[in-house]
Write a protein that holds these residues in place. Structure first.
Motif, PDB file in Angstrom:
ATOM      1  N   ALA A  89       0.828  -1.203   0.000  1.00 39.25           N
ATOM      2  CA  ALA A  89       0.000   0.000   0.000  1.00 39.25           C
ATOM      3  C   ALA A  89       0.865   1.257   0.000  1.00 39.25           C
ATOM      4  CB  ALA A  89      -0.921  -0.007   1.214  1.00 39.25           C
ATOM      5  N   ALA A  90       0.803   1.995  -1.080  1.00 44.72           N
ATOM      6  CA  ALA A  90       1.586   3.233  -1.175  1.00 44.72           C
ATOM      7  C   ALA A  90       1.166   4.238  -0.112  1.00 44.72           C
ATOM      8  CB  ALA A  90       1.423   3.843  -2.562  1.00 44.72           C
ATOM      9  N   GLY A  91      -0.118   4.239   0.260  1.00 41.79           N
ATOM     10  CA  GLY A  91      -0.594   5.176   1.268  1.00 41.79           C
ATOM     11  C   GLY A  91       0.035   4.949   2.624  1.00 41.79           C
ATOM     12  N   MET A  92       0.325   3.687   2.946  1.00 42.13           N
ATOM     13  CA  MET A  92       0.979   3.401   4.217  1.00 42.13           C
ATOM     14  C   MET A  92       2.412   3.918   4.206  1.00 42.13           C
ATOM     15  SD  MET A  92      -1.372   1.992   5.990  1.00 42.13           S
ATOM     16  CE  MET A  92      -0.621   1.129   7.366  1.00 42.13           C
ATOM     17  N   LEU A  93       3.113   3.671   3.133  1.00 39.44           N
ATOM     18  CA  LEU A  93       4.500   4.136   3.036  1.00 39.44           C
ATOM     19  C   LEU A  93       4.590   5.655   3.107  1.00 39.44           C
ATOM     20  CD1 LEU A  93       5.739   1.772   0.171  1.00 39.44           C
ATOM     21  CD2 LEU A  93       6.198   1.541   2.617  1.00 39.44           C
ATOM     22  N   ALA A  94       3.599   6.321   2.521  1.00 39.09           N
ATOM     23  CA  ALA A  94       3.615   7.788   2.510  1.00 39.09           C
ATOM     24  C   ALA A  94       3.465   8.365   3.912  1.00 39.09           C
ATOM     25  CB  ALA A  94       2.500   8.316   1.603  1.00 39.09           C
ATOM     26  N   GLY A  95       2.873   7.594   4.825  1.00 37.92           N
ATOM     27  CA  GLY A  95       2.655   8.110   6.164  1.00 37.92           C
ATOM     28  C   GLY A  95       3.761   7.820   7.148  1.00 37.92           C
ATOM     29  N   ILE A  96       4.814   7.150   6.719  1.00 29.45           N
ATOM     30  CA  ILE A  96       5.903   6.785   7.626  1.00 29.45           C
ATOM     31  C   ILE A  96       6.839   7.968   7.843  1.00 29.45           C
ATOM     32  CG2 ILE A  96       7.962   5.324   7.878  1.00 29.45           C
ATOM     33  CD1 ILE A  96       6.462   3.113   6.466  1.00 29.45           C
ATOM     34  N   ASP A  97       7.239   8.159   9.081  1.00 32.89           N
ATOM     35  CA  ASP A  97       8.235   9.169   9.429  1.00 32.89           C
ATOM     36  C   ASP A  97       9.604   8.643   9.004  1.00 32.89           C
ATOM     37  OD1 ASP A  97      10.029  10.926  10.540  1.00 32.89           O
ATOM     38  OD2 ASP A  97       9.127  10.902  12.542  1.00 32.89           O
ATOM     39  N   ARG A  98      10.089   9.091   7.882  1.00 33.47           N
ATOM     40  CA  ARG A  98      11.347   8.568   7.349  1.00 33.47           C
ATOM     41  C   ARG A  98      12.533   8.897   8.253  1.00 33.47           C
ATOM     42  NH1 ARG A  98      11.518   7.287   1.660  1.00 33.47           N
ATOM     43  NH2 ARG A  98       9.410   7.241   0.815  1.00 33.47           N
ATOM     44  N   ALA A 104      12.276   6.190  11.028  1.00 32.68           N
ATOM     45  CA  ALA A 104      12.300   4.779  10.650  1.00 32.68           C
ATOM     46  C   ALA A 104      13.478   4.402   9.770  1.00 32.68           C
ATOM     47  CB  ALA A 104      10.997   4.423   9.929  1.00 32.68           C
ATOM     48  N   GLY A 105      14.055   5.363   9.066  1.00 37.63           N
ATOM     49  CA  GLY A 105      15.103   5.039   8.101  1.00 37.63           C
ATOM     50  C   GLY A 105      14.620   5.371   6.701  1.00 37.63           C
ATOM     51  N   PRO A 106      15.522   5.626   5.773  1.00 39.69           N
ATOM     52  CA  PRO A 106      15.133   6.200   4.488  1.00 39.69           C
ATOM     53  C   PRO A 106      14.654   5.208   3.434  1.00 39.69           C
ATOM     54  CG  PRO A 106      17.514   6.011   4.617  1.00 39.69           C
ATOM     55  CD  PRO A 106      16.974   5.545   5.934  1.00 39.69           C
ATOM     56  N   LEU A 107      14.925   3.913   3.582  1.00 41.38           N
ATOM     57  CA  LEU A 107      14.667   3.000   2.473  1.00 41.38           C
ATOM     58  C   LEU A 107      13.297   2.349   2.616  1.00 41.38           C
ATOM     59  CD1 LEU A 107      15.662   1.880  -0.122  1.00 41.38           C
ATOM     60  CD2 LEU A 107      16.937   0.121   1.115  1.00 41.38           C
ATOM     61  N   LEU A 108      12.341   2.821   1.813  1.00 33.50           N
ATOM     62  CA  LEU A 108      10.986   2.289   1.800  1.00 33.50           C
ATOM     63  C   LEU A 108      10.651   1.884   0.376  1.00 33.50           C
ATOM     64  CD1 LEU A 108       9.264   5.033   3.990  1.00 33.50           C
ATOM     65  CD2 LEU A 108      10.075   2.784   4.745  1.00 33.50           C
ATOM     66  N   VAL A 109      10.055   0.699   0.221  1.00 34.19           N
ATOM     67  CA  VAL A 109       9.810   0.146  -1.102  1.00 34.19           C
ATOM     68  C   VAL A 109       8.378  -0.369  -1.185  1.00 34.19           C
ATOM     69  CG1 VAL A 109      10.526  -1.575  -2.800  1.00 34.19           C
ATOM     70  CG2 VAL A 109      12.223  -0.572  -1.244  1.00 34.19           C
ATOM     71  N   GLN A 110       7.663   0.000  -2.240  1.00 31.99           N
ATOM     72  CA  GLN A 110       6.352  -0.586  -2.486  1.00 31.99           C
ATOM     73  C   GLN A 110       6.560  -1.950  -3.133  1.00 31.99           C
ATOM     74  OE1 GLN A 110       3.701   1.734  -4.927  1.00 31.99           O
ATOM     75  NE2 GLN A 110       1.910   0.490  -4.397  1.00 31.99           N
ATOM     76  N   ALA A 111       6.118  -3.001  -2.448  1.00 37.88           N
ATOM     77  CA  ALA A 111       6.415  -4.348  -2.929  1.00 37.88           C
ATOM     78  C   ALA A 111       5.400  -5.340  -2.396  1.00 37.88           C
ATOM     79  CB  ALA A 111       7.824  -4.768  -2.501  1.00 37.88           C
ATOM     80  N   ASP A 112       5.252  -6.442  -3.130  1.00 38.26           N
ATOM     81  CA  ASP A 112       4.380  -7.545  -2.785  1.00 38.26           C
ATOM     82  C   ASP A 112       5.186  -8.586  -2.011  1.00 38.26           C
ATOM     83  OD1 ASP A 112       2.768  -9.884  -2.815  1.00 38.26           O
ATOM     84  OD2 ASP A 112       1.834  -9.283  -4.695  1.00 38.26           O
ATOM     85  N   ALA A 113       4.631  -9.082  -0.911  1.00 35.34           N
ATOM     86  CA  ALA A 113       5.329 -10.083  -0.103  1.00 35.34           C
ATOM     87  C   ALA A 113       5.598 -11.359  -0.874  1.00 35.34           C
ATOM     88  CB  ALA A 113       4.504 -10.404   1.141  1.00 35.34           C
ATOM     89  N   GLN A 114       4.848 -11.606  -1.931  1.00 37.96           N
ATOM     90  CA  GLN A 114       5.025 -12.818  -2.721  1.00 37.96           C
ATOM     91  C   GLN A 114       6.110 -12.674  -3.782  1.00 37.96           C
ATOM     92  OE1 GLN A 114       0.596 -14.573  -3.082  1.00 37.96           O
ATOM     93  NE2 GLN A 114       0.808 -12.442  -3.695  1.00 37.96           N
ATOM     94  N   SER A 115       6.643 -11.460  -3.936  1.00 37.79           N
ATOM     95  CA  SER A 115       7.697 -11.216  -4.926  1.00 37.79           C
ATOM     96  C   SER A 115       8.515 -10.023  -4.464  1.00 37.79           C
ATOM     97  CB  SER A 115       7.077 -10.946  -6.307  1.00 37.79           C
ATOM     98  OG  SER A 115       8.078 -10.730  -7.278  1.00 37.79           O
ATOM     99  N   LEU A 116       9.465 -10.279  -3.581  1.00 42.43           N
ATOM    100  CA  LEU A 116      10.223  -9.203  -2.954  1.00 42.43           C
ATOM    101  C   LEU A 116      11.390  -8.753  -3.831  1.00 42.43           C
ATOM    102  CD1 LEU A 116      10.315 -10.673   0.661  1.00 42.43           C
ATOM    103  CD2 LEU A 116       8.970  -8.715  -0.130  1.00 42.43           C
TER     104      LEU A 116
END
Length: 270
Positions: A82-91, A94-106
């Motif tokens: 969910a891109a919306g979840m990543l957008a709400g993270i305090d980078r 938490a750290g700078p590396l956030l990736v939109q990805a499916d758990a079934q294909s990392l």
């Protein structure tokens, strides 16, 4: 609800469009009776040495990224569909590396991390087996996967509160389906065993004693996307919230609090 792919798309685009719904559910645990937060208890199952490379798959609002940092992780990667979840993270926290990805294909190299976290998310994945294989692939042979979920009786009283209110408004008995049935503490170990040879299961039971109506209404309202579909008309949802408030107020007036049991568990996999 329709097929699992459509349901997952709706969850991603609506239920997890922002971090607000998750925050409403997390907020209720401030009234928990456990001496430690479940999130801290869970991460303390890992024998941290410092310097670990960590990926949090289904990282949500980034809570576990910060906790991994506090335990000495040298690098953390947060993945979420969910891109919306990543957008709400305090980078910054938490750290700078956030990736939109499916758990079934990392999008990670094989044996890339020392620790993988899958916290309260495998029940959203269409194929737990596929996700488990991916998690096994990216974790080093001597590394660890920590997967967290709920027991079937977790928040049973809140589930009943929602079901009773929907039934009263709908005029017939609404049977609320389990939103986590695909991966619970009771069935999760067998599913992970297809990819991990050694698994330790740990569980934590307790309760929350909520003294006010508003947090209870907010908790259930945070699940309106899947729950409102059970009604004859989704426009009934505001009336459901009113009924939830009425029932909860009666319980609090009688008992002083609205009490609901909690039951979470983690699987430490190697």
């Amino acid at each position: 609800m329709t097929d699992s792919a459509s349901y997952r798309r709706i969850l991603t685009e609506q239920l997890y469009a922002t971090t607000d719904n998750l925050a409403a559910r997390q907020a209720i645990y401030r009234w928990g009776d456990s001496p430690a937060r479940a999130s801290d208890w869970a991460l303390d199952r890992i024998p941290w040495r410092g310097g670990e490379r960590v990926v949090d798959v289904g990282c949500g609002n980034g809570r576990y990224l910060q906790l991994a940092r506090e335990r000495g992780a040298s690098s953390v990667v947060g993945c979420d569909l969910a891109a919306g979840m990543l957008a709400g993270i305090d980078r910054a926290a938490a750290g700078p590396l956030l990736v939109q990805a499916d758990a079934q294909s990392l999008p990670l190299a094989t044996r890339a991390v020392d620790v993988a976290l899958a916290m309260h998310m495998l029940y959203h994945v269409p194929s737990v087996a596929a996700a488990a294989r991916e998690l096994r692939r990216v974790v080093r042979p001597d590394g660890t996967l920590l997967a967290m979920t709920n027991g079937r009786d977790h928040q049973a009283e809140l589930q009943a509160l929602a079901t009773n209110a929907m039934s009263a408004v709908a005029g017939f008995r609404v049977e609320r389906p389990s939103l986590i049935a695909g991966f619970t503490f009771e069935n999760g170990e067998d599913q992970l065993a297809a990819a991990f040879a050694r698994i330790e299961a740990h569980e934590l039971r307790g309760s929350v004693a909520v003294p006010d109506v508003a947090p209870l209404v907010a908790y259930i309202d945070s699940l309106r996307v899947p729950l409102a579909w059970l009604l004859p008309n989704v426009d009934m949802w505001p009336a459901v919230l009113e009924e939830i408030g009425r029932i909860a107020a009666e319980v609090i007036a009688r008992d002083g609090v609205f009490r609901a049991r909690t039951h979470v568990g983690v699987f430490l996999c190697r």
